[in-house]
Motif scaffolding. Structure first.
Motif, short mmCIF file in Angstrom:
data_model
loop_
_atom_site.label_atom_id
_atom_site.label_comp_id
_atom_site.label_asym_id
_atom_site.label_seq_id
_atom_site.Cartn_x
_atom_site.Cartn_y
_atom_site.Cartn_z
N SER A 45 0.81 -1.22 0.00
CA SER A 45 0.00 0.00 0.00
C SER A 45 0.84 1.27 0.00
N LEU A 46 2.17 1.12 0.13
CA LEU A 46 3.04 2.29 0.14
C LEU A 46 3.31 2.77 -1.28
N PRO A 47 3.56 4.05 -1.47
CA PRO A 47 3.80 4.60 -2.82
C PRO A 47 5.22 4.31 -3.31
N ILE A 48 5.54 3.03 -3.45
CA ILE A 48 6.87 2.62 -3.89
C ILE A 48 7.00 2.85 -5.40
N ARG A 69 2.06 -6.69 -7.25
CA ARG A 69 1.01 -5.87 -6.65
C ARG A 69 1.17 -4.41 -7.04
N ARG A 70 2.40 -3.94 -7.11
CA ARG A 70 2.65 -2.53 -7.42
C ARG A 70 2.77 -2.28 -8.93
N GLY A 71 2.75 -3.35 -9.73
CA GLY A 71 2.87 -3.18 -11.17
C GLY A 71 4.24 -2.70 -11.60
N LEU A 72 5.28 -3.17 -10.92
CA LEU A 72 6.64 -2.74 -11.19
C LEU A 72 7.48 -3.88 -11.75
N THR A 73 8.44 -3.55 -12.59
CA THR A 73 9.42 -4.52 -13.07
C THR A 73 10.72 -4.26 -12.34
N PRO A 74 11.17 -5.19 -11.51
CA PRO A 74 12.39 -4.95 -10.72
C PRO A 74 13.61 -4.70 -11.58
N VAL A 75 14.45 -3.81 -11.10
CA VAL A 75 15.75 -3.55 -11.72
C VAL A 75 16.77 -4.46 -11.04
N VAL A 76 17.57 -5.17 -11.83
CA VAL A 76 18.58 -6.07 -11.27
C VAL A 76 19.92 -5.33 -11.24
N ASP A 145 10.46 13.62 -3.11
CA ASP A 145 10.76 12.47 -2.27
C ASP A 145 10.23 11.20 -2.92
N VAL A 146 11.04 10.17 -2.93
CA VAL A 146 10.66 8.89 -3.53
C VAL A 146 10.95 7.77 -2.54
N LEU A 147 10.02 6.83 -2.47
CA LEU A 147 10.19 5.63 -1.65
C LEU A 147 10.50 4.47 -2.59
N TRP A 148 11.60 3.76 -2.33
CA TRP A 148 11.96 2.66 -3.20
C TRP A 148 12.53 1.51 -2.38
N VAL A 149 12.59 0.34 -2.99
CA VAL A 149 13.02 -0.88 -2.31
C VAL A 149 14.28 -1.42 -2.95
N ALA A 150 15.23 -1.84 -2.10
CA ALA A 150 16.42 -2.55 -2.56
C ALA A 150 16.46 -3.88 -1.83
N CYS A 151 16.32 -4.98 -2.57
CA CYS A 151 16.29 -6.31 -1.96
C CYS A 151 17.67 -6.95 -2.09
N SER A 152 18.24 -7.32 -0.96
CA SER A 152 19.60 -7.86 -0.98
C SER A 152 19.75 -8.91 0.12
N HIS A 153 20.96 -9.02 0.66
CA HIS A 153 21.34 -10.10 1.56
C HIS A 153 21.84 -9.54 2.89
N GLY A 154 21.88 -10.41 3.90
CA GLY A 154 22.15 -9.96 5.26
C GLY A 154 23.40 -9.12 5.43
N ASP A 155 24.56 -9.66 5.06
CA ASP A 155 25.81 -8.92 5.25
C ASP A 155 25.86 -7.67 4.39
N VAL A 156 25.27 -7.72 3.23
CA VAL A 156 25.25 -6.55 2.35
C VAL A 156 24.43 -5.43 2.98
N ILE A 157 23.25 -5.77 3.47
CA ILE A 157 22.38 -4.78 4.10
C ILE A 157 23.04 -4.21 5.36
N LYS A 158 23.62 -5.06 6.16
CA LYS A 158 24.29 -4.60 7.38
C LYS A 158 25.40 -3.62 7.06
N SER A 159 26.12 -3.85 5.97
CA SER A 159 27.21 -2.94 5.61
C SER A 159 26.68 -1.59 5.16
N ILE A 160 25.54 -1.58 4.49
CA ILE A 160 24.92 -0.32 4.06
C ILE A 160 24.43 0.47 5.27
#
Length: 226
Positions: A45-48, A69-76, A145-160
């Motif tokens: 429901s968020l404006p991603i 659900r959001r009608g988006l094509t993920p960027v790799v 302002d833009v809300l966006w998602v970055a899907c990654s992995h545990g150690d990668v996220i922790k480093s960010i």
């Protein structure tokens, strides 16, 4: 800009207690698929405006329900891929505990380089660069302002998150990023703000940008003294 750092759902490697790394064929287990569906409920429901993901299958599966659900094509983006653990890949965590390098990874990760793989300092550099570049691109593209998602992995996220909070990489093991959790960072022209970490809750309405006000360095949603 506000980025939601999403860790992939629980994988078959997580349940097996092995270090998946970039191994092929590692996918979400049944619980992981349930978590992916819940992610779509939590974030749908968020404006991603955009979803960016690691190229690995477990991240692809995690963002699929949300993207549909959001009608988006993920960027790799290959820079969000899991750590290259080299010869450690596929081995059990129990077995790796006996390796001398294990203590370095836990206590002095900035010096840790996996045999035949990459160093954690290099992981942080590529991952932070990726997030900041996408953030700047979206800011220029939308002009707001833009809300966006970055899907990654545990150690990668922790480093960010470590970079955003301003702590040395040697402290990044103090940060937790559970499967299907989110950590939220708002980047401004002066500095980033870490809004949430390791969040698995349902109420994310606070991530929606408030009406524009005079530019301030105050923490989003609270005064500078909070």
């Amino acid at each position: 800009m506000t980025v939601i750092l999403l860790r992939h759902g629980r994988s078959t490697s997580n349940t097996a207690g092995t270090l998946a790394g970039r191994s092929l064929g590692v996918e979400l287990d049944d619980r992981g698929h349930e978590q992916a569906a819940l992610v779509a409920d939590r974030l749908g429901s968020l404006p991603i405006e955009e979803v960016v993901r690691s190229p690995l299958q477990r991240c692809e599966q995690t963002v699929q329900p949300l993207s549909e659900r959001r009608g988006l094509t993920p960027v790799v983006d290959d820079r969000l891929v899991e750590v290259d653990y080299g010869s450690w890949t596929g081995r059990t965590i129990k077995e790796l505990l006996a390796e001398p390098l294990w203590k370095v990874v836990q206590q002095h990760p900035s010096a840790a380089v996996f045999p035949g793989g990459e160093g954690l300092a290099a992981v942080q550099a590529r991952a932070v660069s990726a997030v900041r570049e996408h953030d700047a691109r979206l800011a220029e593209e939308y002009g707001r302002d833009v809300l966006w998602v970055a899907c990654s992995h545990g150690d990668v996220i922790k480093s960010i998150v470590a970079d955003a909070v301003g702590c040395h990489l040697d402290s990044f093991q103090r940060i937790v990023a559970d499967p299907a959790s989110i950590s939220v960072i708002r980047y401004t022209t002066t500095r980033p703000f870490v809004v949430r970490t390791n969040d698995t809750g349902l109420d994310l309405s606070g991530l929606v940008a408030a009406p524009a006000k005079a530019e301030s360095d105050a923490v989003p949603g609270g005064g500078s003294g909070m």
